[in-house]
Write an enzyme that holds these catalytic residues in place. Structure first.
Site, PDB file in Angstrom:
ATOM      1  N   SER A 255      12.112  -5.840   5.683  1.00 14.45           N
ATOM      2  CA  SER A 255      11.129  -5.438   6.681  1.00 14.45           C
ATOM      3  C   SER A 255       9.943  -4.789   5.988  1.00 14.45           C
ATOM      4  O   SER A 255      10.068  -4.220   4.901  1.00 14.45           O
ATOM      5  CB  SER A 255      11.732  -4.442   7.677  1.00 14.45           C
ATOM      6  OG  SER A 255      12.040  -3.216   7.041  1.00 14.45           O
ATOM      7  N   LYS A 256       8.775  -4.866   6.637  1.00 17.06           N
ATOM      8  CA  LYS A 256       7.563  -4.302   6.055  1.00 17.06           C
ATOM      9  C   LYS A 256       7.646  -2.777   5.968  1.00 17.06           C
ATOM     10  O   LYS A 256       6.988  -2.160   5.141  1.00 17.06           O
ATOM     11  CB  LYS A 256       6.349  -4.737   6.872  1.00 17.06           C
ATOM     12  CG  LYS A 256       5.994  -6.202   6.703  1.00 17.06           C
ATOM     13  CD  LYS A 256       4.746  -6.602   7.450  1.00 17.06           C
ATOM     14  CE  LYS A 256       4.998  -6.838   8.898  1.00 17.06           C
ATOM     15  NZ  LYS A 256       3.828  -7.406   9.601  1.00 17.06           N
ATOM     16  N   ARG A 257       8.475  -2.180   6.808  1.00 18.01           N
ATOM     17  CA  ARG A 257       8.607  -0.719   6.809  1.00 18.01           C
ATOM     18  C   ARG A 257       9.363  -0.232   5.585  1.00 18.01           C
ATOM     19  O   ARG A 257       9.066   0.812   5.022  1.00 18.01           O
ATOM     20  CB  ARG A 257       9.307  -0.266   8.089  1.00 18.01           C
ATOM     21  CG  ARG A 257       9.432   1.251   8.250  1.00 18.01           C
ATOM     22  CD  ARG A 257       9.938   1.600   9.629  1.00 18.01           C
ATOM     23  NE  ARG A 257      11.209   0.950   9.924  1.00 18.01           N
ATOM     24  CZ  ARG A 257      12.398   1.446   9.565  1.00 18.01           C
ATOM     25  NH1 ARG A 257      12.464   2.567   8.876  1.00 18.01           N
ATOM     26  NH2 ARG A 257      13.507   0.814   9.883  1.00 18.01           N
TER      27      ARG A 257
END
Length: 485
Positions: A255-257
């Site tokens: 995930s980008k997070r």
């Protein structure tokens, strides 16, 4: 492969932020299958969730796919016969099909307020109900009948009426027979008149002639709903290929997070070559297929086989990508690598003609060890500054041996007299310092390296001196010598 049916594939990202690497992963297989079968690859922008749109995101999708060489045959920015290719420009397309489903008894209006639905979910969680989802309170009611009850909303949504005998198994060209959980009465038209993903994707895929749907395994649970919509509307089913989810090293979904590498633009910003990233994604799709790790996209298409796709989510191992990137960097000619470095740095560096010439001469001395384009200029910075502006690292100077001044005196004598080419410089310094002064090579050239580059570790020394030239090299040697007293 004349027996293959021409595939029309698509990738359909939402412009809600930086493009996700999963978009490129799907696009790679979409494009490869389309090329393998002589078909077409379509880009569609799914922007019906207007509240989440991010300015500039759509352009980044175009840019990143083009950078990777995964350009679509049709799309908002290239046109085509099946447009428009943005869902927000197709709103009038969906409503007639929703009305058709309502008239046929496959869908119904729901006036339940968001508050009532939230309370329903809480109650189901409290009671640990075996059947969850919408309770069909509005099914079979008129607006007037429902308005007399609590939890009424003025503007309805439209829901699918999932039959008791809904088929839960389907054929997948990657996974074989797949069984999905039973769906609830999915909303297909929101209160704002926009279709939900589930309605829009089926209508768009059919009208755009998409006959192979390649998407992530998270959509397996939605496939029974989509199959129902195809059947209810009397349309042929496409083939489904549910790809594995890319995972972090801790096996969680990328995930980008949590992982900057989930951002597709991150690879370009870090200085990876597009061919290396594309090759890396090919390996992820065929995780466990070790016949040949380095493979062009053309080879990938030629040997494309859905049976090779590993359904276990591959680990996003950046060490493998770094290795691939180093391989592709070494495969470039020095001239092309220099041009790639200049293009990579264009936002921060506008080199003069002289600096361009220096870079072209310097690239061969770092090419074998270079992993990322972003590391090139920091390694070569000492070649681009004037002699007066060269910064000597204090720790490097302090670590020099007691005989550093004597070594520099000898180096200055050699630099003044030898033919100023790499081999002659190396031979002269070796004869004068290693052999003449009896200093081991490991220590003999340390003061010279610090004088020339400003630091203890640098690209090859003798090549660097040739690139700088006799006058500049002597100036730097004398500057450090004077500093040592």
């Amino acid at each position: 492969m004349t027996d293959l049916i021409a595939a029309r594939t698509r990738v359909a990202p939402s412009p809600t932020g930086d493009p996700h690497v999963g978009t490129a992963f799907m696009a790679l297989f979409d494009l490869a299958w389309a090329r393998k079968t002589g078909g077409q690859f379509v880009l569609r922008i799914e922007d019906t969730d207007q509240a989440r749109l991010v300015v500039g995101s759509e352009e980044q999708i175009y840019e990143s796919l083009a950078w990777l060489g995964l350009q679509p045959d049709e799309g908002p920015h290239v046109g085509g016969e099946h447009g428009p290719y943005r869902q927000s420009e197709r709103l009038t397309t969906y409503r007639p099909y929703v009305e058709q489903l309502i008239e046929a008894g496959h869908a119904y209006y729901c006036w339940c307020s968001s508050e009532r639905l939230a309370e329903l979910r809480k109650e189901q969680e409290r009671s640990k109900a075996s059947v969850t989802g919408y309770d069909r309170l509005c099914h079979g009611m008129t607006r007037e009948q429902r308005a007399e009850m609590a939890g009424f909303s003025e503007t309805p949504v439209v829901r699918m009426l999932i039959p008791d005998d809904v088929p839960l198994t389907f054929d997948d060209i990657v996974r074989g027979e797949v069984k999905a959980p039973r769906p609830d009465d999915q909303v297909i038209l929101k209160a704002d008149g926009f279709p939900t993903y589930h309605m829009a994707v089926v209508v768009d895929d059919h009208l755009m002639g998409i006959n192979t749907v390649v998407r992530g395994e998270e959509w397996i649970s939605s496939t029974p709903k989509h199959i129902l919509l195809y059947q209810w509307l009397g349309w042929d089913l496409p083939k489904f290929a549910h790809m594995p989810l890319l995972r972090n090293t801790d096996k969680s979904k990328i995930s980008k997070r949590k992982n900057p590498a989930a951002r597709l633009m991150w690879f370009k910003e870090e200085g990876y070559l597009p061919e290396a990233v594309r090759n890396f994604l090919q390996l992820l799709g065929y995780a466990g297929d070790d016949e040949q790790e380095v493979k062009s996209f053309e080879q990938f298409v030629e040997e494309f086989d859905w049976a090779k796709v590993n359904t276990v989510g591959p680990i996003f191992d950046l060490q493998k990508l770094d290795w691939l990137n180093g391989h592709y960097i070494r495969s470039l000619s020095p001239e092309e690598l220099a041009d790639r470095i200049i293009a990579f740095e264009e936002a921060h560096w506008t080199p003069s003609e002289a600096q361009v010439e220096v870079l072209h001469r310097a690239v061969p001395i770092i090419q074998e060890r270079l992993k990322l384009l972003k590391d090139a200029l920091p390694q070569l910075d000492y070649l681009f500054v004037s002699d007066a502006d060269l910064t000597l690292d204090d720790d490097s100077v302090a670590a020099l041996a007691d005989n550093a001044a004597e070594v520099l005196d000898a180096a200055i004598e050699v630099a003044e007299s030898v033919d100023f080419a790499t081999d002659a410089i190396q031979a002269g310094l070796k004869e004068r310092i290693v052999e003449g002064m009896g200093i081991k090579p490991k220590f003999a050239f340390a003061p010279i390296r610090v004088a020339i580059s400003g630091r203890r570790v640098s690209p090859p020394l003798f090549e660097s001196m040739e690139i700088l030239g006799r006058e500049s090299s002597l100036t730097r040697l004398r500057d450090l010598r004077s500093r040592l007293g």
